[in-house]
Design an enzyme around this catalytic site. Structure first.
Site, PDB file in Angstrom:
ATOM      1  N   GLY A 199      -7.201   8.481  57.048  1.00  0.00           N
ATOM      2  CA  GLY A 199      -8.547   8.701  57.567  1.00  0.00           C
ATOM      3  C   GLY A 199      -8.779   9.914  58.440  1.00  0.00           C
ATOM      4  N   GLY A 200      -7.814  10.837  58.547  1.00  0.00           N
ATOM      5  CA  GLY A 200      -8.017  12.023  59.391  1.00  0.00           C
ATOM      6  C   GLY A 200      -9.226  12.833  58.933  1.00  0.00           C
ATOM      7  N   LYS A 201      -9.288  13.104  57.637  1.00  0.00           N
ATOM      8  CA  LYS A 201     -10.402  13.917  57.127  1.00  0.00           C
ATOM      9  C   LYS A 201     -11.704  13.118  57.179  1.00  0.00           C
ATOM     10  CE  LYS A 201      -7.317  16.564  54.170  1.00  0.00           C
ATOM     11  NZ  LYS A 201      -6.138  15.644  54.215  1.00  0.00           N
ATOM     12  N   ASP A 217     -10.207   4.068  49.245  1.00  0.00           N
ATOM     13  CA  ASP A 217      -8.790   4.287  48.943  1.00  0.00           C
ATOM     14  C   ASP A 217      -8.295   3.105  48.120  1.00  0.00           C
ATOM     15  OD1 ASP A 217      -6.469   6.267  50.299  1.00  0.00           O
ATOM     16  OD2 ASP A 217      -5.719   4.387  49.423  1.00  0.00           O
ATOM     17  N   ARG A 222      -3.213   0.685  52.755  1.00  0.00           N
ATOM     18  CA  ARG A 222      -3.680   1.927  53.385  1.00  0.00           C
ATOM     19  C   ARG A 222      -5.159   1.824  53.761  1.00  0.00           C
ATOM     20  NH1 ARG A 222      -0.269   6.524  53.104  1.00  0.00           N
ATOM     21  NH2 ARG A 222      -2.021   7.948  52.905  1.00  0.00           N
ATOM     22  N   ASP A 250     -10.315   1.826  42.517  1.00  0.00           N
ATOM     23  CA  ASP A 250      -9.533   2.864  41.862  1.00  0.00           C
ATOM     24  C   ASP A 250     -10.479   4.065  41.715  1.00  0.00           C
ATOM     25  OD1 ASP A 250      -8.295   4.619  40.164  1.00  0.00           O
ATOM     26  OD2 ASP A 250      -7.636   3.103  38.732  1.00  0.00           O
ATOM     27  N   GLY A 251     -10.147   5.163  42.383  1.00  0.00           N
ATOM     28  CA  GLY A 251     -11.053   6.317  42.406  1.00  0.00           C
ATOM     29  C   GLY A 251     -11.313   6.917  41.032  1.00  0.00           C
ATOM     30  N   ASP A 266      -9.021  14.179  48.090  1.00  0.00           N
ATOM     31  CA  ASP A 266      -7.760  14.518  48.764  1.00  0.00           C
ATOM     32  C   ASP A 266      -6.675  13.689  48.070  1.00  0.00           C
ATOM     33  OD1 ASP A 266      -6.011  15.599  50.602  1.00  0.00           O
ATOM     34  OD2 ASP A 266      -6.456  14.109  52.140  1.00  0.00           O
ATOM     35  N   CYS A 321      -1.409  18.055  49.715  1.00  0.00           N
ATOM     36  CA  CYS A 321      -0.483  18.616  50.709  1.00  0.00           C
ATOM     37  C   CYS A 321       0.822  18.985  50.010  1.00  0.00           C
ATOM     38  CB  CYS A 321      -0.281  17.684  51.894  1.00  0.00           C
ATOM     39  SG  CYS A 321       0.169  16.013  51.457  1.00  0.00           S
TER      40      CYS A 321
HETATM   41  C1  SAM Z   1      -3.194  12.423  50.544  1.00  0.00           C
HETATM   42  S1  SAM Z   1      -3.574  10.764  50.800  1.00  0.00           S
HETATM   43  C2  SAM Z   1      -5.165  10.850  51.528  1.00  0.00           C
HETATM   44  C3  SAM Z   1      -5.135  11.301  52.972  1.00  0.00           C
HETATM   45  C4  SAM Z   1      -6.482  11.158  53.670  1.00  0.00           C
HETATM   46  N1  SAM Z   1      -7.532  11.843  52.986  1.00  0.00           N
HETATM   47  C5  SAM Z   1      -6.427  11.647  55.101  1.00  0.00           C
HETATM   48  O1  SAM Z   1      -6.852  12.780  55.393  1.00  0.00           O
HETATM   49  O2  SAM Z   1      -5.950  10.906  55.959  1.00  0.00           O
HETATM   50  C6  SAM Z   1      -3.920  10.187  49.192  1.00  0.00           C
HETATM   51  C7  SAM Z   1      -4.453   8.775  49.142  1.00  0.00           C
HETATM   52  O3  SAM Z   1      -4.862   8.508  47.781  1.00  0.00           O
HETATM   53  C8  SAM Z   1      -4.753   7.120  47.588  1.00  0.00           C
HETATM   54  N2  SAM Z   1      -4.818   6.851  46.143  1.00  0.00           N
HETATM   55  C9  SAM Z   1      -3.823   6.898  45.229  1.00  0.00           C
HETATM   56  N3  SAM Z   1      -4.300   6.619  44.004  1.00  0.00           N
HETATM   57  C10 SAM Z   1      -5.631   6.418  44.142  1.00  0.00           C
HETATM   58  C11 SAM Z   1      -6.682   6.095  43.237  1.00  0.00           C
HETATM   59  N4  SAM Z   1      -6.444   5.922  41.937  1.00  0.00           N
HETATM   60  N5  SAM Z   1      -7.918   5.942  43.732  1.00  0.00           N
HETATM   61  C12 SAM Z   1      -8.170   6.107  45.061  1.00  0.00           C
HETATM   62  N6  SAM Z   1      -7.216   6.396  45.962  1.00  0.00           N
HETATM   63  C13 SAM Z   1      -5.965   6.564  45.498  1.00  0.00           C
HETATM   64  C14 SAM Z   1      -3.450   6.755  48.258  1.00  0.00           C
HETATM   65  O4  SAM Z   1      -3.420   5.387  48.600  1.00  0.00           O
HETATM   66  C15 SAM Z   1      -3.463   7.670  49.488  1.00  0.00           C
HETATM   67  O5  SAM Z   1      -3.913   6.980  50.624  1.00  0.00           O
END
Ligand code: SAM
Length: 395
Positions: A199-201, A217, A222, A250-251, A266, A321
């Site tokens: 959640g930082g962003k 997410d 998470r 699921d995004g 992200d 990242c």
């Molecule tokens: C790089 S992290 C995000 C960091 C966050 N934006 C931050 O700034 O704190 C990627 C995230 O994508 C999520 N994720 C993985 N597959 C996904 C999907 N199919 N749909 C949505 N989220 C997904 C993971 O659970 C993870 O928390």
């Protein structure tokens, strides 16, 4: 077994020793006890040495040592908390707001505002366009992030809780704010943060006074962490007024299409720094090989989903990242193809190169990124890796 079958089996074993090994040790427990265990972080280092020494050539040793060294943090001030004393405290530690410094860079170099400088040079990709929005976005940036100067490896103290029960600042990789800045959220915008946890962003997006923020997410655990972070920084009335909504979809199957002014994707990635330093939840664990190999496909699907969710004329920022071109530039190109051929959605890449100049005092940018921008870790500015690329959906 006949002689011929025995010989064939031997040949197969020599040609494919791993398969042979799998056959021999069918039971998982045996895998664990009999095979030499290579730590995931060690395997990640071998993998990066092989791939990134080709991608970055002479620069790789410097990036490598930086990735293996302690990373720098930024303190994102909580706009919802009482801040005067906090800012004073952080200044007394000799940290400064990197955004104020960036504004000075723009102010001190009036030629930066000149249309010619903002228009891209003849570019390596025909898809890039003029990017004036990247500079005006700073004037509407409502958040403040303190960092220590280049070469200073001091650490921030843990944030305190203020009188209203909210934490004063959020400690994060300051380069993570660059994708948020690139998104250029304006007051009144409706924003989707497709992969939001922890959640930082999301916090930085909320400080931009958007009208509505959907924070999503897929991972349930998470998402719980995301809830916890938001409740530690954001007043409850924002949830009650439905200005923030947290979901766990699921995004890749995000249901609302063509509605958001801005979308942040992200994406999950090899999280290069984390993979080198932490064994826990390491994507280079041998049991996660398939998941790792599928990352570019998942990232592409998420970005296509983001392009479908944004309204015509709206912007999507894709971020990871990771330093990997496979997960960065190639994902962007593939997603643009798929969005066009399968969904009839056209989008163009926006030029973010002015970021290199504006934030040069704080971050170390890779100067040869074909599409988008990449912050590479450096011992004097040990932020990142952070890749980000901005796409505008055609009207
Ligand atoms: C790089 S992290 C995000 C960091 C966050 N934006 C931050 O700034 O704190 C990627 C995230 O994508 C999520 N994720 C993985 N597959 C996904 C999907 N199919 N749909 C949505 N989220 C997904 C993971 O659970 C993870 O928390």
């Amino acid at each position: 077994m006949g002689l011929l079958s025995a010989v064939m089996l031997l040949v197969r074993r020599v040609q494919n020793p791993i398969v042979t090994c799998c056959r021999h040790y069918r039971v998982k427990k045996k895998w664990a006890t009999t095979l030499p265990h290579v730590a995931s972080s060690r395997f990640a280092l071998q993998y990066f040495d092989t791939n990134y020494s080709l991608q970055f050539q002479d620069l790789w040793p410097s990036i490598r040592i930086s990735l293996l060294s302690e990373q720098k943090y930024g303190a994102l001030l909580n706009n919802f908390s009482r801040q005067e004393m906090v800012a004073q405290h952080l200044t007394s530690l000799h940290s400064t707001d990197f955004l104020s410094e960036a504004r000075q860079v723009i102010g001190e170099s009036p030629e930066m505002m000149d249309e010619d400088r903002l228009s891209p040079e003849p570019s390596s990709t025909s898809m890039e366009e003029s990017g004036r929005d990247t500079v005006t976005s700073l004037s509407s940036t409502a958040f403040t992030c303190y960092t220590f100067p280049r070469g200073d490896i001091s650490r921030f103290p843990s944030p305190r809780v203020d009188m209203s029960g909210l934490l004063e600042y959020y400690l994060m990789d300051a380069a993570s704010l660059l994708p948020v800045l690139a998104l250029d959220v304006q007051p009144g915008h409706s924003v989707l943060d497709l992969c939001a946890a922890p959640g930082g962003k999301t916090l930085a997006l909320l400080m931009q006074n958007c009208r509505f923020l959907a924070a999503n997410d897929k991972s349930a655990s998470r998402t719980q962490r995301l809830h916890k972070v938001l409740h530690s920084f954001i007043p409850r009335h924002l949830f009650k007024e439905d200005r923030v909504r947290v979901t766990s979809w699921d995004g890749t199957e995000w249901p609302d299409q063509g509605v958001f002014d801005r979308v942040l994707v992200d994406a999950p990635c090899t999280a290069d720094r984390h993979s080198l330093l932490e064994e826990e939840n390491n994507i280079f664990h041998r049991m996660r090989m398939k998941e790792r190999q599928m990352l570019p496909a998942l990232q592409t699907a998420l970005l296509v989903s983001g392009l479908r969710a944004v309204a015509p004329g709206g912007d999507v920022v894709y971020a990871t990242c990771s330093l990997s071109q496979l997960q960065n530039e190639l994902v962007v190109e593939r997603a643009l193809d798929i969005a066009d051929s399968e969904h009839g959605i056209r989008a163009s890449i926006r030029d973010l190169r002015p970021f290199q100049e504006i934030f040069r005092n704080t971050f170390n940018f890779h100067t040869n990124c074909r599409i988008g921008e990449l912050v590479v870790p450096h011992l004097t500015a040990n932020f990142g890796p952070m890749y980000f690329c901005k796409l505008r959906r055609a009207c």
